[in-house]
Design a protein around this motif. Sequence first.
Motif, PDB file in Angstrom:
ATOM      1  N   VAL A 110      41.145  33.221  49.132  1.00 35.20           N
ATOM      2  CA  VAL A 110      41.086  34.432  48.320  1.00 35.20           C
ATOM      3  C   VAL A 110      41.947  35.520  48.958  1.00 35.20           C
ATOM      4  N   THR A 133      39.015  45.302  39.181  1.00 35.53           N
ATOM      5  CA  THR A 133      38.382  44.126  38.595  1.00 35.53           C
ATOM      6  C   THR A 133      37.767  44.480  37.249  1.00 35.53           C
ATOM      7  N   MET A 143      37.921  38.990  35.006  1.00 38.23           N
ATOM      8  CA  MET A 143      36.813  38.114  35.383  1.00 38.23           C
ATOM      9  C   MET A 143      36.085  37.612  34.140  1.00 38.23           C
ATOM     10  N   VAL A 186      41.010  32.570  40.906  1.00 35.70           N
ATOM     11  CA  VAL A 186      39.922  32.562  41.897  1.00 35.70           C
ATOM     12  C   VAL A 186      38.691  31.965  41.229  1.00 35.70           C
ATOM     13  N   VAL A 189      39.660  35.490  37.505  1.00 36.71           N
ATOM     14  CA  VAL A 189      38.486  35.101  38.293  1.00 36.71           C
ATOM     15  C   VAL A 189      37.495  34.425  37.349  1.00 36.71           C
TER      16      VAL A 189
END
Length: 272
Positions: free
Chosen positions: A113, A199, A223, A151, A125
């Motif tokens: 990461v 994020t 995400m 990720v 993500v």
Amino acid sequence: MSETILVGEADDARLSDFRRLNDQAARRKLEGDEFFLSEGWVSIDRLLDSGHVFRSVLLSPSRVNRFRPFMERPELAGVPVYVAERDVMGDIVGFDLPRAVLVSAFRKPLWSVEQLAATSKRLIVLEALNDDENVGAIARAARAFDIDGMVLSPTCTDPYHRRTVRVSMGEILHMRVARASADGWPGALDTLHSHEFETWAMTPDPKAEDLWGADVPDRLAIMLGAEGPGLTRAVLDIACMRVRIPISGAVDSLNVGHAAAIAFAAVSRPRQ
């Protein structure tokens, strides 16, 4: 140029890479972090360009002539190319696969990461996605919109599952992928924050920021959670912002792969 090797017995030890294709638990144990399978012509084309090293090939007789040009490539030098009749192939893989072309290749080590955070501007993500085809679709879209890396949470499905590779059209093989450790989740998001990433937690929550009106930062990690449960409370709480894709009230939600593609397109569009 490699030569084909005809195999007549399904229990031939040289074919162990190709057994029990539909048993995900058995495949994960068999492959470990050593190798993966790719199937289909487009995926194999992308595999050749990805730098992953071939281990072996298994073909049905009807696929041999089309595969011969691949056998002339230097990447295939010395790689065994096995050919099995339909009934033998079925016994090897565990189901009828009459027009099969399967390649076994060594896995490259995953990124950390920290490495991705230090060398990227756009990341995806994924938390706890367990549908291999959705992950493949997301990887394909991510590559199409120049997302720098992926990720994965500790419980996310294997990014090199055979169906993931196939649905991604081999693009997952060109994607930089990191998996957070079990004791490093969701703390891995703090690593992104420390590298000045913002994020965005994608959610259908009507109180979330509208995707079309959100200001796109220079460094962004989008995400997404599994269909149904979505992102966990811990991830939602640590996110810089919650973002929704406005859709018709007559529809409950979007497929996560479709949602990812829309989000990637939105953040990649030219700015005034």
